[in-house]
Design an enzyme around this catalytic site. Sequence first.
Site, mmCIF file in Angstrom:
data_model
loop_
_atom_site.group_PDB
_atom_site.id
_atom_site.type_symbol
_atom_site.label_atom_id
_atom_site.label_comp_id
_atom_site.label_asym_id
_atom_site.label_seq_id
_atom_site.Cartn_x
_atom_site.Cartn_y
_atom_site.Cartn_z
ATOM 1 C CG ASP A 168 1.565 4.705 -0.935
ATOM 2 O OD1 ASP A 168 1.257 5.831 -1.671
ATOM 3 O OD2 ASP A 168 2.080 4.870 0.178
ATOM 4 C CG ASP A 197 5.732 5.582 0.437
ATOM 5 O OD1 ASP A 197 6.463 6.495 0.787
ATOM 6 O OD2 ASP A 197 4.839 5.217 1.303
ATOM 7 C CE1 TYR A 200 5.818 1.392 -1.249
ATOM 8 C CE2 TYR A 200 5.693 0.985 1.297
ATOM 9 C CZ TYR A 200 5.118 1.571 0.052
ATOM 10 O OH TYR A 200 4.030 2.487 0.447
ATOM 11 C CG ASN A 234 6.268 6.757 4.540
ATOM 12 O OD1 ASN A 234 5.606 7.228 3.711
ATOM 13 N ND2 ASN A 234 6.180 5.915 5.291
ATOM 14 C CG HIS A 235 8.063 3.228 2.302
ATOM 15 N ND1 HIS A 235 8.546 2.259 3.269
ATOM 16 C CD2 HIS A 235 6.897 3.591 2.777
ATOM 17 C CE1 HIS A 235 7.588 1.781 3.921
ATOM 18 N NE2 HIS A 235 6.692 2.484 3.745
ATOM 19 C CG HIS A 319 3.935 9.925 0.614
ATOM 20 N ND1 HIS A 319 3.540 9.095 -0.362
ATOM 21 C CD2 HIS A 319 4.002 9.242 1.740
ATOM 22 C CE1 HIS A 319 3.544 7.750 0.327
ATOM 23 N NE2 HIS A 319 3.779 7.818 1.617
ATOM 24 C CG HIS A 328 -2.199 2.430 8.931
ATOM 25 N ND1 HIS A 328 -1.575 2.044 10.001
ATOM 26 C CD2 HIS A 328 -0.910 2.558 8.263
ATOM 27 C CE1 HIS A 328 -0.491 1.749 10.288
ATOM 28 N NE2 HIS A 328 -0.025 1.941 8.945
ATOM 29 C CG HIS A 329 -0.239 6.365 7.462
ATOM 30 N ND1 HIS A 329 0.835 6.112 8.274
ATOM 31 C CD2 HIS A 329 -0.384 5.512 6.611
ATOM 32 C CE1 HIS A 329 1.646 5.301 7.599
ATOM 33 N NE2 HIS A 329 1.015 4.887 6.779
ATOM 34 C CG HIS A 356 1.312 8.333 4.270
ATOM 35 N ND1 HIS A 356 2.608 7.340 4.335
ATOM 36 C CD2 HIS A 356 1.152 8.814 5.371
ATOM 37 C CE1 HIS A 356 2.872 7.385 5.392
ATOM 38 N NE2 HIS A 356 2.214 8.349 6.303
ATOM 39 C CG HIS A 358 -0.583 1.331 1.856
ATOM 40 N ND1 HIS A 358 0.113 0.582 2.531
ATOM 41 C CD2 HIS A 358 -0.011 2.302 1.520
ATOM 42 C CE1 HIS A 358 1.309 1.172 2.530
ATOM 43 N NE2 HIS A 358 1.283 2.236 1.716
HETATM 44 FE FE FE2 Z 1 3.970 6.452 2.969
#
Ligand code: FE2
Length: 467
Positions: A168, A197, A200, A234-235, A319, A328-329, A356, A358
């Site tokens: 990331d 990732d 970005y 995902n990015h 990821h 988060h996530h 994923h 952070h």
């Molecule tokens: Fe991610």
Amino acid sequence: MVLKWGGFSFGLVIGVSFILSISEVCNGGITSTFVRNKDLANDMPLDSDVFKVPPGYNAPQQVHITQGDYLGKGVIISWVTPDEPGSNLVHYWAENSKVKSSAESIVLTYKYYNYTSGYIHHCTIKDLKYDTKYYYEVGIGNSSRQFWFRTPPEVGPDLPYTFGLIGDLGQTHDSNRTLTHYELNPTKGQTILFVGDLSYADAYPNHDNTRWDTWGRFIERIAAYQPWIWTAGNHEIDFLPDIGEDIPFKPYIHRYHVPYKASGSTSPLWYSIKRASAHIIVLSSYSAFGMYTPQYKWLQAEFEKVNRTETPWLVVLMHSPFYSSYVHHYMEGETMRVMYESFFVEYKVDVVFAGHVHAYERSERISNIAYNVVNGLCTPVRDPSAPVYITIGDGGNLEGLVTEMTEPQPSYSAYREASFGHGIFDIKNRTHAYFGWHRNQDGYAVEADSLWLHNRYWSVSEESYVA
Ligand SMILES: [Fe+2]
């Protein structure tokens, strides 16, 4: 001497205070209370020196390498020329050799909405000598550029080898600090395992792909000299049908080639390599992974091929993590965990690295595979055949850190901290490897968390947690 205070042992009070300061009241391991700046960082401006275009007409830029075959005798060298295709050739030679060879690249371009890419070159060189330093040159005349890399030793069980872990990353000042810390780490990484990732670029209107170019120039200072083993996050999806961009992973797949066919995969999004004493399996959290899908069938066959006598260390990259106790996530990796965790235990995967989230987190060796819908056994339990799960999505991108954690800390979580940093996975021999996590705010040699990993096939004795 123990001071008495109000009927309590002062020493005891100090001790309890210390424990509370490093570990808020919880059932699990350590939640670090390291204090950090929580401000969001912007991407570095376009005129930053790290994004500088190399001088000379049509000079190759965004040079990066990755492993080019299954065993480490091959390399893929990639670069972009901005004005015209230019030369397709890579000239390369072994250190201490006067014999220069050359290999030809393919050239690709792609369009993304109103953006047109430069000329993206990918050159696969095979049958190099193991454990050898090679120099290589791309471009022509005044614009030619020279770099070097070292091939890994021939695959074998007792080879020490050092991998860096970054996830990331993005392109902020924090991202730059992460790369600098990795470069200056006294334990020198030889290859980066990147857990997804990348640029970005999708944070910009219409996923402005010029930010894919700046990212390529940003990482060149490391990626031109040592392989980055790529995982898609995902990015990388860049799916934006509203503007006609309905082919997932288009920029990523054009720019970052991997040797997926060498491991029998049918997609660059999941594949594997062997490197020194490690067998590394890369999975795609954002591709179909259910029963009968291409990824599932490939993974099943790949695990069958793993030979721990040849490659004792079995590593999985993905990821979206299976185990993360950040809010988060939360549980985004749960569906893949349900499908694949029993494989990981059956085949005794040593360690799973994911991004994923952070932040940083390390699990105990646990599994959650007993549940069969009706038996109620749905709590993770200690399992010596299970991997350690390490979340290392803390490269430093513009979305900032995630600091909110589930409370209390679950018992499977050994250490968690929301700080930017990188990891070093340092294989010593067939039985032992050392993992260290380096937070960016510390000196280059400091490890904020670390442990000795005991190989699951060759040594199942208790592990010692150092931090
Ligand atoms: Fe991610």
